[in-house]
Motif scaffolding. Structure first.
Motif, mmCIF file in Angstrom:
data_model
loop_
_atom_site.group_PDB
_atom_site.id
_atom_site.type_symbol
_atom_site.label_atom_id
_atom_site.label_comp_id
_atom_site.label_asym_id
_atom_site.label_seq_id
_atom_site.Cartn_x
_atom_site.Cartn_y
_atom_site.Cartn_z
ATOM 1 N N ALA A 50 0.827 -1.206 0.000
ATOM 2 C CA ALA A 50 0.000 0.000 0.000
ATOM 3 C C ALA A 50 0.860 1.255 0.000
ATOM 4 O O ALA A 50 2.008 1.254 0.451
ATOM 5 N N GLY A 51 0.256 2.321 -0.487
ATOM 6 C CA GLY A 51 0.944 3.611 -0.554
ATOM 7 C C GLY A 51 1.036 4.067 -1.999
ATOM 8 O O GLY A 51 1.586 3.346 -2.839
ATOM 9 N N PRO A 52 0.472 5.223 -2.333
ATOM 10 C CA PRO A 52 0.548 5.712 -3.711
ATOM 11 C C PRO A 52 1.998 5.785 -4.187
ATOM 12 O O PRO A 52 2.894 6.194 -3.440
ATOM 13 N N ARG A 53 2.219 5.393 -5.422
ATOM 14 C CA ARG A 53 3.568 5.387 -5.972
ATOM 15 C C ARG A 53 3.474 5.568 -7.481
ATOM 16 O O ARG A 53 2.514 5.115 -8.113
ATOM 17 N N ALA A 54 4.450 6.211 -8.057
ATOM 18 C CA ALA A 54 4.457 6.471 -9.494
ATOM 19 C C ALA A 54 5.695 5.865 -10.136
ATOM 20 O O ALA A 54 6.721 5.650 -9.488
ATOM 21 N N LEU A 55 5.564 5.587 -11.430
ATOM 22 C CA LEU A 55 6.669 5.079 -12.231
ATOM 23 C C LEU A 55 6.733 5.888 -13.517
ATOM 24 O O LEU A 55 5.741 5.963 -14.250
ATOM 25 N N LEU A 56 7.868 6.487 -13.773
ATOM 26 C CA LEU A 56 8.099 7.174 -15.038
ATOM 27 C C LEU A 56 8.994 6.292 -15.899
ATOM 28 O O LEU A 56 10.131 5.995 -15.533
#
Length: 449
Positions: free
Chosen positions: A244-250
């Motif tokens: 859990a926990g918002p996370r981003a990938l570029l």
């Protein structure tokens, strides 16, 4: 000035899904037949409990390779000979594997059904898995992987699923496998997979068309009398979501004309009791052209030609994702709008107009989906795969119509989880600064230039 209002939809036209009957075959397989006599055509689908979820760790893609190889030769016929026999009978045959089952599909004229079933029986009882055909199928999959990874859209799809599930989970990798796993698959792997799962006890045969249950059972029992094998209980796929926990990938893709944007998380299983409320909610959110996300990003802001949301229904919890492609300069703005719509669908009930629109759409298109024998057989194959109730198709439109705005709101609040959201952006490296300014969560960076 007179403002036109959208007319209210009329009641759905009466429709009944074709009646079907079940029986057990002599070899242990289950048979479902929907007698549809309006055309002299029959469609047959053999459903095997051997989908991509059954792939052993490190052999991802094995289920798909095995299924596709089923029609590529038997102990007495080459792939070319099998195809020639079916073509002479005016039929078509193919095979493949999805996440939850492998399927062999046959459609032919009813007058040639018995001869066509003989070919199908030969395929099921004595596949030979020729090395040259396996090499070709393996090379085709590897070429497909390279094609996917060269395109931002395909790259975004694969990166998103990998990012949504815990590393090492089967759902984190494509159903057809990766370059590494597919390259390592051998004929021995295929033969072992087939021997373990392709047995009558793991199979259902569904038929739709101009044939009775009794005639179909007689023909199949004769054609498949040599089909044997022990029933092996399969372990269902583990599909643990990412922590859990918002996370981003570029994913940096130099020279990309625009950004591919994906936002979502692991959804709910196909068997979940909230299937209908979630489906209605998702249709209003991003499942139809007039949905909130599409109207926002396309009509209001002009960020994209189209945006949508889907859930990939599977036995375990498949991904729920919002997808779109936008200009590099508006990527962060588009992401903010998507996040805003996800929050809004959780905060307030959809309007009665929105509910009416999506209900009338889903009820209206339902009969159109099942106009051919192949489509009816496919529907029955899904009924078997997902253990749906016998009256599922008969009650579908009533259950869609029974969903209320309160039901849709509850589904959104329970199953759209802001704390679990994952964002994937495939585009220019220069996007990193703007994504960091969003303060969405930690950002991982991968280079695919």
């Amino acid at each position: 000035m007179t403002v036109a209002t959208r007319p209210l939809p009329g009641p759905p036209r009466p429709y009944s899904f074709p009646a079907f009957k079940r029986t057990a075959l002599a070899g242990g397989a289950r048979l479902l037949v929907a007698e549809v006599a309006k055309l002299p055509i029959v469609s047959v689908t053999v459903v095997i409990a051997a989908g991509a979820e059954s792939d052993p760790a490190g052999k991802e893609g094995l289920a798909q390779l095995t299924a596709r190889a089923m029609v590529e030769g038997t102990s007495s016929s080459s792939a070319l000979a099998l195809a020639g026999r079916i073509e002479k009978l005016g039929g078509v045959i193919d095979s493949d594997a999805g996440w939850d089952s492998a399927r062999i599909n046959l459609t032919c004229l009813s007058k040639h059904l018995e001869e066509s079933l003989d070919v199908l029986g030969e395929i099921l009882t004595s596949p030979s898995f020729p090395e040259n055909e396996l090499d070709r199928l393996r090379d085709e999959r590897l070429a497909e992987i390279e094609q996917i990874r060269s395109e931002p859209r395909g790259l975004a799809e694969e990166a998103f699923t990998e990012f949504v599930y815990t590393a090492g989970e089967r759902y984190a990798l494509p159903p057809g496998g990766t370059r590494e796993s597919v390259s390592a698959l051998s004929r021995q792997d295929v033969a072992h997979h087939h021997a373990g799962l392709y047995s009558p006890g793991n199979a259902s045969i569904v038929i739709a068309g101009d044939v009775s249950l009794g005639d179909a059972a007689r023909m199949i029992d004769r054609a498949m009398s040599g089909w044997t094998g022990a029933t092996r209980k399969r372990a269902y796929v583990s599909a643990a979501p990412a922590p859990a926990g918002p996370r981003a990938l570029l994913v940096e893709k130099g020279g990309a004309a625009q950004s591919e944007l994906r936002i979502g998380h692991a959804g709910i299983p196909r068997s979940h009791p909230d299937y209908f409320p979630f489906s209605i909610m998702n249709a209003a959110l991003g499942g139809v052209f007039s949905s909130r996300i599409n109207l926002n990003l396309r009509e209001k802001h002009g960020y994209t030609y189209g945006a949508h949301s889907i859930i990939d229904w599977r036995k375990a919890a498949g991904p729920f994702v919002v997808s779109t492609a936008v200009g590099t300069d508006v990527t962060a703005d588009a992401a903010r709008e998507v996040l805003g719509e996800l929050e809004r669908i959780r905060e307030e009930e959809i309007s009665t107009d929105e509910l009416s629109l999506v209900v009338s759409y889903l009820q209206g298109v339902f009969p159109i989906r099942y106009e051919s024998t192949a489509a009816i057989a496919g529907a029955l194959a899904n009924l078997v795969t997902y253990d749906l109730p016998e009256d599922y198709y008969d009650t579908y439109r009533d259950r869609v119509g029974a969903v209320t705005t309160a039901d849709a709101l509850r589904a959104a609040r329970e199953h759209i989880r802001p704390e679990a959201l994952r964002m994937v952006v495939v585009g220019e490296a220069s996007l990193l600064d703007k994504l960091e300014q969003m303060q969405f969560g930690p950002i991982d960076v991968r280079n695919e230039t």
